[in-house]
Design a protein around this motif. Structure first.
Motif, PDB file in Angstrom:
ATOM      1  N   GLU A  93       0.842  -1.206   0.000  1.00 13.14           N
ATOM      2  CA  GLU A  93       0.000   0.000   0.000  1.00 13.14           C
ATOM      3  C   GLU A  93       0.873   1.250   0.000  1.00 13.14           C
ATOM      4  O   GLU A  93       0.602   2.206  -0.728  1.00 13.14           O
ATOM      5  CB  GLU A  93      -0.934   0.022   1.205  1.00 13.14           C
ATOM      6  N   ALA A  94       1.919   1.244   0.799  1.00 14.80           N
ATOM      7  CA  ALA A  94       2.835   2.395   0.841  1.00 14.80           C
ATOM      8  C   ALA A  94       3.486   2.621  -0.521  1.00 14.80           C
ATOM      9  O   ALA A  94       3.610   3.767  -0.978  1.00 14.80           O
ATOM     10  CB  ALA A  94       3.887   2.186   1.917  1.00 14.80           C
ATOM     11  N   ASP A  95       3.897   1.528  -1.182  1.00 16.02           N
ATOM     12  CA  ASP A  95       4.491   1.658  -2.518  1.00 16.02           C
ATOM     13  C   ASP A  95       3.508   2.257  -3.509  1.00 16.02           C
ATOM     14  O   ASP A  95       3.865   3.132  -4.300  1.00 16.02           O
ATOM     15  CB  ASP A  95       4.964   0.294  -3.033  1.00 16.02           C
ATOM     16  N   LYS A  96       2.257   1.772  -3.480  1.00 19.52           N
ATOM     17  CA  LYS A  96       1.236   2.291  -4.402  1.00 19.52           C
ATOM     18  C   LYS A  96       1.050   3.791  -4.232  1.00 19.52           C
ATOM     19  O   LYS A  96       0.850   4.513  -5.194  1.00 19.52           O
ATOM     20  CB  LYS A  96      -0.108   1.599  -4.170  1.00 19.52           C
ATOM     21  N   LYS A  97       1.109   4.248  -3.000  1.00 21.27           N
ATOM     22  CA  LYS A  97       0.875   5.668  -2.706  1.00 21.27           C
ATOM     23  C   LYS A  97       2.167   6.480  -2.677  1.00 21.27           C
ATOM     24  O   LYS A  97       2.144   7.662  -2.389  1.00 21.27           O
ATOM     25  CB  LYS A  97       0.121   5.795  -1.395  1.00 21.27           C
ATOM     26  N   GLN A  98       3.279   5.818  -2.990  1.00 21.87           N
ATOM     27  CA  GLN A  98       4.602   6.450  -3.048  1.00 21.87           C
ATOM     28  C   GLN A  98       4.996   7.107  -1.727  1.00 21.87           C
ATOM     29  O   GLN A  98       5.547   8.199  -1.692  1.00 21.87           O
ATOM     30  CB  GLN A  98       4.678   7.440  -4.214  1.00 21.87           C
ATOM     31  N   TRP A  99       4.706   6.419  -0.631  1.00 21.08           N
ATOM     32  CA  TRP A  99       5.109   6.887   0.691  1.00 21.08           C
ATOM     33  C   TRP A  99       6.447   6.248   1.050  1.00 21.08           C
ATOM     34  O   TRP A  99       6.670   5.061   0.808  1.00 21.08           O
ATOM     35  CB  TRP A  99       4.103   6.480   1.768  1.00 21.08           C
ATOM     36  N   THR A 100       7.308   7.025   1.658  1.00 24.17           N
ATOM     37  CA  THR A 100       8.504   6.476   2.270  1.00 24.17           C
ATOM     38  C   THR A 100       8.054   5.766   3.541  1.00 24.17           C
ATOM     39  O   THR A 100       7.154   6.235   4.231  1.00 24.17           O
ATOM     40  CB  THR A 100       9.489   7.610   2.619  1.00 24.17           C
ATOM     41  N   VAL A 101       8.655   4.631   3.850  1.00 20.43           N
ATOM     42  CA  VAL A 101       8.237   3.842   5.009  1.00 20.43           C
ATOM     43  C   VAL A 101       9.312   3.883   6.096  1.00 20.43           C
ATOM     44  O   VAL A 101      10.493   3.682   5.818  1.00 20.43           O
ATOM     45  CB  VAL A 101       7.976   2.368   4.618  1.00 20.43           C
ATOM     46  N   MET A 102       8.870   4.141   7.315  1.00 23.40           N
ATOM     47  CA  MET A 102       9.748   4.071   8.474  1.00 23.40           C
ATOM     48  C   MET A 102       9.268   2.902   9.325  1.00 23.40           C
ATOM     49  O   MET A 102       8.123   2.870   9.761  1.00 23.40           O
ATOM     50  CB  MET A 102       9.677   5.369   9.291  1.00 23.40           C
ATOM     51  N   LEU A 103      10.140   1.906   9.500  1.00 28.38           N
ATOM     52  CA  LEU A 103       9.830   0.763  10.346  1.00 28.38           C
ATOM     53  C   LEU A 103      10.480   1.003  11.700  1.00 28.38           C
ATOM     54  O   LEU A 103      11.680   1.252  11.777  1.00 28.38           O
ATOM     55  CB  LEU A 103      10.366  -0.528   9.726  1.00 28.38           C
ATOM     56  N   CYS A 104       9.702   0.960  12.755  1.00 29.98           N
ATOM     57  CA  CYS A 104      10.204   1.244  14.104  1.00 29.98           C
ATOM     58  C   CYS A 104      10.247  -0.040  14.924  1.00 29.98           C
ATOM     59  O   CYS A 104       9.277  -0.776  14.956  1.00 29.98           O
ATOM     60  CB  CYS A 104       9.292   2.252  14.807  1.00 29.98           C
ATOM     61  N   THR A 105      11.378  -0.290  15.569  1.00 31.28           N
ATOM     62  CA  THR A 105      11.502  -1.425  16.477  1.00 31.28           C
ATOM     63  C   THR A 105      12.407  -1.035  17.640  1.00 31.28           C
ATOM     64  O   THR A 105      13.279  -0.186  17.490  1.00 31.28           O
ATOM     65  CB  THR A 105      12.051  -2.682  15.771  1.00 31.28           C
ATOM     66  N   GLN A 106      12.166  -1.633  18.773  1.00 31.43           N
ATOM     67  CA  GLN A 106      13.005  -1.409  19.943  1.00 31.43           C
ATOM     68  C   GLN A 106      13.993  -2.547  20.143  1.00 31.43           C
ATOM     69  O   GLN A 106      14.818  -2.505  21.038  1.00 31.43           O
ATOM     70  CB  GLN A 106      12.119  -1.284  21.202  1.00 31.43           C
ATOM     71  N   GLU A 107      13.892  -3.569  19.324  1.00 26.54           N
ATOM     72  CA  GLU A 107      14.720  -4.767  19.485  1.00 26.54           C
ATOM     73  C   GLU A 107      15.584  -4.986  18.245  1.00 26.54           C
ATOM     74  O   GLU A 107      15.070  -5.155  17.146  1.00 26.54           O
ATOM     75  CB  GLU A 107      13.828  -5.996  19.698  1.00 26.54           C
ATOM     76  N   GLU A 108      16.894  -5.016  18.433  1.00 26.00           N
ATOM     77  CA  GLU A 108      17.804  -5.227  17.307  1.00 26.00           C
ATOM     78  C   GLU A 108      17.546  -6.574  16.630  1.00 26.00           C
ATOM     79  O   GLU A 108      17.661  -6.695  15.415  1.00 26.00           O
ATOM     80  CB  GLU A 108      19.250  -5.144  17.790  1.00 26.00           C
ATOM     81  N   ARG A 109      17.127  -7.571  17.412  1.00 22.83           N
ATOM     82  CA  ARG A 109      16.880  -8.906  16.842  1.00 22.83           C
ATOM     83  C   ARG A 109      15.735  -8.897  15.829  1.00 22.83           C
ATOM     84  O   ARG A 109      15.626  -9.798  15.006  1.00 22.83           O
ATOM     85  CB  ARG A 109      16.601  -9.917  17.940  1.00 22.83           C
ATOM     86  N   ASN A 110      14.885  -7.864  15.837  1.00 23.79           N
ATOM     87  CA  ASN A 110      13.765  -7.778  14.904  1.00 23.79           C
ATOM     88  C   ASN A 110      14.174  -7.251  13.528  1.00 23.79           C
ATOM     89  O   ASN A 110      13.399  -7.349  12.581  1.00 23.79           O
ATOM     90  CB  ASN A 110      12.666  -6.888  15.471  1.00 23.79           C
TER      91      ASN A 110
END
Length: 115
Positions: A93-110
């Protein structure tokens, strides 16, 4: 994400076309079920993603952008592709709408899940 009426996967897909979710919105979405389904430790890690951290990261992102954060999959359902399936749908969906995506995680293992 529900499977046979049970919550098995949860994440927030925060898009630029809707306002950020407030506490009441998160309560209505069932955030209080998370400690019972996924454990208290998981719930506390999810809450750790603070608005200050997100705001700091947003300063480096060019609009329009969206965020995917606070993702968790029920331990008994992990390894079955559920998280990947719904993460892929959000990214498409983000690609279709040409949004940059920020993935947030608190765990390096993720990080491996987001590469």
């Amino acid at each position: 994400v529900l499977n046979d009426g049970k919550l098995v996967c949860f994440f927030m897909f925060v898009t630029p076309d809707i306002p950020d979710l407030g506490v009441l919105d998160q309560l209505r979405a069932g955030i209080l079920k998370i400690p019972f389904l996924f454990g208290v430790d998981t719930f506390l890690r999810l809450l750790k993603v603070s608005d200050e951290n997100v705001e700091a990261l947003e300063n480096f992102m060019a609009p329009p952008f969206c965020r995917i954060e606070r993702m968790v999959v029920c331990p008994s359902m992990q390894g079955k592709g559920i998280g990947s399936k719904y993460l892929k749908m959000a990214l498409e969906e983000a690609d279709k709408k040409q949004w940059t995506v920020m993935l947030c995680t608190q765990e390096e293992r993720n990080l491996v899940f987001y590469q």
